[in-house]
Design a protein around this motif. Structure first.
Motif, short mmCIF file in Angstrom:
data_model
loop_
_atom_site.label_atom_id
_atom_site.label_comp_id
_atom_site.label_asym_id
_atom_site.label_seq_id
_atom_site.Cartn_x
_atom_site.Cartn_y
_atom_site.Cartn_z
N LYS A 133 -27.81 17.35 -41.13
CA LYS A 133 -27.70 17.42 -42.59
C LYS A 133 -26.63 18.40 -42.99
CE LYS A 133 -31.00 14.67 -43.38
NZ LYS A 133 -30.76 13.40 -44.03
N ASN B 185 -22.88 12.68 -45.67
CA ASN B 185 -23.08 14.13 -45.72
C ASN B 185 -21.84 14.88 -45.30
OD1 ASN B 185 -25.66 14.42 -46.66
ND2 ASN B 185 -26.61 14.29 -44.65
N ASN C 171 -19.05 14.64 -47.98
CA ASN C 171 -19.40 15.45 -49.14
C ASN C 171 -19.11 16.92 -48.90
OD1 ASN C 171 -20.35 14.90 -51.67
ND2 ASN C 171 -22.43 15.54 -51.21
N GLN C 172 -19.53 17.40 -47.73
CA GLN C 172 -19.35 18.82 -47.44
C GLN C 172 -17.90 19.12 -47.08
OE1 GLN C 172 -22.60 20.00 -44.77
NE2 GLN C 172 -23.89 18.60 -45.91
N GLN D 143 -16.34 19.63 -50.35
CA GLN D 143 -16.71 20.94 -50.89
C GLN D 143 -15.94 22.07 -50.21
OE1 GLN D 143 -20.95 21.01 -50.53
NE2 GLN D 143 -21.25 19.67 -52.27
N TYR E 213 -32.44 13.68 -58.72
CA TYR E 213 -31.43 12.63 -58.57
C TYR E 213 -31.49 11.65 -59.74
CZ TYR E 213 -28.90 8.58 -56.95
OH TYR E 213 -28.02 7.55 -56.87
N TYR F 202 -30.01 9.66 -50.71
CA TYR F 202 -29.40 9.93 -52.01
C TYR F 202 -28.73 11.28 -51.99
CZ TYR F 202 -32.39 6.20 -53.73
OH TYR F 202 -33.01 5.00 -53.93
N GLN F 203 -27.66 11.37 -52.75
CA GLN F 203 -27.01 12.65 -52.88
C GLN F 203 -26.82 12.94 -54.35
OE1 GLN F 203 -23.82 12.54 -50.18
NE2 GLN F 203 -24.56 14.40 -49.26
N GLN G 116 -24.95 14.35 -57.40
CA GLN G 116 -23.54 14.68 -57.62
C GLN G 116 -23.36 16.15 -58.00
OE1 GLN G 116 -20.34 13.05 -57.65
NE2 GLN G 116 -21.59 12.12 -56.08
N THR G 117 -22.47 16.82 -57.28
CA THR G 117 -22.13 18.19 -57.63
C THR G 117 -21.28 18.14 -58.90
OG1 THR G 117 -21.85 18.45 -55.28
CG2 THR G 117 -21.25 20.32 -56.64
N ASN H 74 -18.35 18.86 -61.54
CA ASN H 74 -16.94 19.01 -61.19
C ASN H 74 -16.51 20.47 -61.03
OD1 ASN H 74 -16.04 16.43 -60.84
ND2 ASN H 74 -15.90 16.07 -63.06
N ILE I 263 -17.03 21.72 -57.42
CA ILE I 263 -16.46 21.05 -56.25
C ILE I 263 -15.28 21.86 -55.73
CG2 ILE I 263 -15.16 19.02 -55.52
CD1 ILE I 263 -16.95 17.34 -57.18
N VAL J 267 -20.00 25.68 -54.27
CA VAL J 267 -21.35 25.28 -54.63
C VAL J 267 -22.39 26.06 -53.82
CG1 VAL J 267 -21.34 23.30 -53.06
CG2 VAL J 267 -22.85 23.30 -55.01
N THR K 181 -28.30 18.38 -53.43
CA THR K 181 -26.92 18.59 -53.82
C THR K 181 -26.03 18.92 -52.63
OG1 THR K 181 -27.68 19.44 -55.92
CG2 THR K 181 -25.39 19.82 -55.38
N PHE K 182 -26.46 19.88 -51.81
CA PHE K 182 -25.52 20.17 -50.72
C PHE K 182 -25.91 19.56 -49.38
CE2 PHE K 182 -27.67 24.35 -50.36
CZ PHE K 182 -27.62 24.63 -49.01
N GLN K 183 -27.05 18.87 -49.33
CA GLN K 183 -27.31 18.01 -48.18
C GLN K 183 -27.61 16.62 -48.74
OE1 GLN K 183 -30.21 19.97 -45.74
NE2 GLN K 183 -28.85 21.69 -45.36
N SER K 184 -28.71 16.00 -48.35
CA SER K 184 -29.06 14.72 -48.97
C SER K 184 -30.55 14.50 -48.90
CB SER K 184 -28.29 13.58 -48.32
OG SER K 184 -28.69 13.44 -46.99
#
Lengths: 416, 343
Positions: A204, A231, A234-235, A238, B98, B164-165, B167-168, B170, B173, B198, B267-270
């Protein structure tokens, strides 16, 4: 366990109700990764399977096919459990299974304990499954991970002028096989693979993995799939990553290219290789894409079928065509059916497929590049089509066997 | 604060050797963070950037673990019930977050709604389930295990097996540059550490929540009631405090925290089925290491487990999963009540 059995009940009753007319049935068990990291892959695989049934129908002479679906989670034990359940409880005669690499090796070994039944690989792509001690009743109509990387190493070296690359991949047999194919070709051309990072399936938090990526390389190869790939991206976004990327066959695939959010945009321009390319102009491929799109409403499918949908389509097609050839005759331990499977040549959407003496596919491979279609959707564009790719990747079998089996460190980065 | 300084100096007097080791360890750590590494060290254990990133990731992951585990430990501390459905509350909060963030596009709103809805579930759990079996540990444990399975099924039914993720937004980011030098270029120009924004924001938020909770427990009247309840709830009830109301409030707050943590994790994983168990396990380990019922213990435990996971995944990737449990085994062997438990 309980959640999986609830899903199974619901799914199997669906299939049962659709075939409720009293006539002789041939029972086929299907497994897909409908849980865990690879859920989206399994779901799209099932869409490919359904598309094949829409196109080809379920009738075999005066018999009818009945499908029973079981869910797995990409681990070998979940696959064996699902297959056992299908055989022992549901009394299936033919299996269309499994989806993922480690599952494939386990199911192949399990197949030996049921020599009377027939196993058709659905989509798994570890090399070992058909290369080491293959089961005589296990047939694979898709190429393995190494075959799916043919062309990528040379293209990266000759056209993109990459000289040094590093890899990040999930720590299991299919990705070993993919990296095997990549390293063999890239190092054979003169390139260097400086670092191979392996992460557990279902990771994760990739932040530390991303931090550890070397920055003195020309490109980074990503061998990830499903939730892990999303994942990671996404990271990676970031963390502000900007390296050139290369992708494995389930990384550069609609399962990832059409994921939500904008992290996937890091993939535009990424080169990859796979058993298919989204924008291939071949009429057979286009027809398949159309059938897939027509079978499901746009919000219940990807814009274009994923590699898994294509593989499930191909294996379902081989199953139905071979059964029709023998008119559904499964007598004498299915020997006629098995013989028909071994010699059948199918006109799959992603090119002609035939089997070698290990019952492993010889097929067509595609080098691709990710493009934006202008409306924000990403597709893999054909760069090169390579026909007749066999499991030894064009090497002499004796030389090939000396390289060793794909693992974290095999093959070495040198010319064989 | 004075008693703490006193205790510290007493510790130094009693265990001079340990104190020296601790001081040296802290000095080495500070040097590792702030100094420019000599080439020999970089060769031995890798680049400084990797180390710093792993360290920061460990701390920020610890922040997430703290959010989940603090609710768990708070509930345990006051009511002595082990709520094994805590992971389900985490996942539920994540799914709610979510749904809200994809419907309204507001990240902040998703926190508020997730907190309120999971808190409501917490209230229902306390009123319908736990009040009926007060003081019966085994029954509570079995019932909450059962509930966690039921919740997992219900969520699988509603949300499917997909991941699901959230969304961070804007403005969060991308990375920011921290004033920490990771290397010096050959031109003499320093290279600064770039770190995801984040994660820093989320860590800051969990520190604020942690400090606020500590203050609320130690400086307010409600905190006093809760602390009194932890020590002896029968006497507290006898003094006229409506103990059941306190229970419900604490349970709601603990559950709400798990819901917030779900949004953070999403948000920062899923989010996907199975995350509930993962976070239940993580908070169990955190609480066992830190000490059942102690908020500072949860913070320390979360920090240790987060660091162990991240540093482990970089420096000993094959055994990374084992490290966490090794720490738990060590703590259980040496100090079974947990590192910061009072008794």
């Amino acid at each position: 366990m309980s959640k999986c059995s609830v899903g199974l009940l619901a799914l199997s009753s669906l299939f049962l109700s659709s075939a409720a007319i009293a006539q002789e049935k041939i029972k086929v068990g299907v497994t897909a990764t409908l849980e865990g990291t690879y859920t989206v892959l399994g779901e799209d695989g099932m869409r490919g399977h359904q598309t094949a049934l829409n196109v080809l129908g379920k009738k075999i002479g005066d018999k009818e096919l009945e499908f029973i679906v079981a869910s797995t989670d990409a681990t070998p034990d979940s696959a064996v459990r699902a297959v056992r359940k299908l055989i022992e409880q549901d009394k299936v005669q033919i299996l269309l299974s499994p989806l993922s690499g480690d599952e494939g090796i386990a199911v192949k070994n399990f197949a030996k304990t049921h020599p009377e039944l027939t196993f058709i690989n659905a989509a798994s792509g570890a090399q070992e499954t058909t290369y080491v001690d293959p089961a005589p009743n296990f047939f694979r109509y898709n190429m393995d991970g190494a075959q799916w990387q043919v062309g990528l190493g040379k293209y990266a070296y000759d056209e993109k002028k990459y000289r040094k690359i590093a890899t990040v991949g999930e720590d299991y047999s299919f990705i070993y096989t993919q990296v095997f194919g990549l390293v063999l070709e890239f190092c054979g051309a003169g390139g260097q693979v400086t670092n191979r990072q392996w992460v557990p399936l279902g990771t994760k938090d990739f932040a530390s993995v991303i931090a550890a990526l070397p920055d003195d390389v020309d490109a980074i190869y990503l061998g990830l799939g499903g939730a892990d790939a999303v994942n990671f991206l996404n990271q990676y976004q970031q963390a502000g990553g900007k390296a050139h990327l290369m992708g494995g066959s389930i990384m550069i695939d609609q399962t990832i290219l059409s994921s939500k959010g904008n992290a996937k945009n890091a993939l535009v321009g990424t080169i990859a290789a796979s058993g298919q390319a989204d924008t291939w102009e071949d009429p057979g491929w286009q027809k398949f894409v159309k059938a897939y799109q027509d079978a499901f409403p746009p919000n219940k499918r990807f814009p274009s079928p994923s590699l898994l949908a294509t593989n499930y389509y191909g294996s379902t097609m081989a199953l139905i065509l071979a059964l029709r050839e023998v008119n559904g005759d499964l007598s004498n331990n299915q020997s006629k059916f098995k013989a028909a499977l071994a010699k059948i040549e199918i006109d799959a959407p992603n090119g002609k497929i035939k089997l070698d003496s290990n019952r492993q596919a010889i097929g067509t491979n595609f080098v691709t590049e990710v493009v934006d279609d202008g409306k924000g959707a990403l597709f893999s564009k054909v760069v090169k089509v390579i026909p007749n790719v066999n499991q030894t990747l064009g090497y002499d079998p004796a030389v090939f066997s000396k390289i060793g089996l794909p693992s974290r460190t095999v093959p070495e980065c040198k010319k064989y | 604060m004075a008693w703490k300084a006193l205790r510290m100096s007493r510790f130094v007097e009693r265990h001079p050797a340990w104190a020296l080791i601790a001081i040296i360890a802290i000095a080495v750590l500070l040097w590792l963070i702030f100094a420019v590494w000599p080439p020999g060290l970089e060769e031995a254990i890798g680049r400084k950037r990797v180390f710093l990133n792993a360290l920061f990731n460990g701390i920020t992951l610890g922040g997430l673990y703290f959010l989940v585990a603090s609710g768990f430990t708070l509930i345990f501390g006051l009511m002595r019930n082990v709520n094994l459905a805590h992971g389900s509350l985490y996942l539920f909060g994540g799914y709610v977050g979510y749904a809200i963030s994809s419907a309204t596009g507001s990240w902040v709103l998703s926190f508020i709604v997730a907190f309120i809805l999971t808190a409501l579930v917490g209230v229902l759990l306390q009123v319908i389930v736990f009040r009926r079996m007060e003081g019966q540990d085994l029954r509570q444990t079995m019932v909450t295990i059962g509930l966690s399975i039921v919740f997992a099924d219900l969520m699988l039914w509603a949300c499917g097996g997909d991941f699901y993720q959230i969304q961070t937004p804007n403005w969060l980011i991308g990375p920011i540059e921290l004033p920490l030098i990771t290397a010096i270029k050959s031109s003499g120009e320093p290279v600064y550490l770039r770190y995801p924004m984040v994660r820093l924001v989320i860590f800051a938020a969990s520190v604020i929540i942690g400090v606020a909770m500590w203050l609320a427990l130690n400086r307010t009247r409600i905190g006093m009631i809760i602390r009194a309840g932890v020590d002896d709830r029968d006497i507290l009830a006898a003094t006229g405090v409506r103990i059941q109301l306190v229970f419900v409030a604490v349970f709601a707050f603990g559950a709400g925290l798990a819901g917030i943590a779900g949004v953070v994790g999403g948000t920062f994983q899923s989010l996907s089925p199975g995350e509930d168990i993962r976070f239940l396990l993580a908070s169990l380990v955190v609480v066992i290491v830190g000490g059942m019922g102690s908020i500072p213990g949860a913070a320390l435990g979360a920090l240790i487990i987060g660091l162990a996971e991240q540093l482990g995944s970089v420096y000993i990737p094959t055994y990374a999963i084992v490290v966490t449990f090794l720490i738990m085994v060590l703590v259980l062997a040496i100090r079974p009540q947990g590192l910061l438990a009072r008794r």
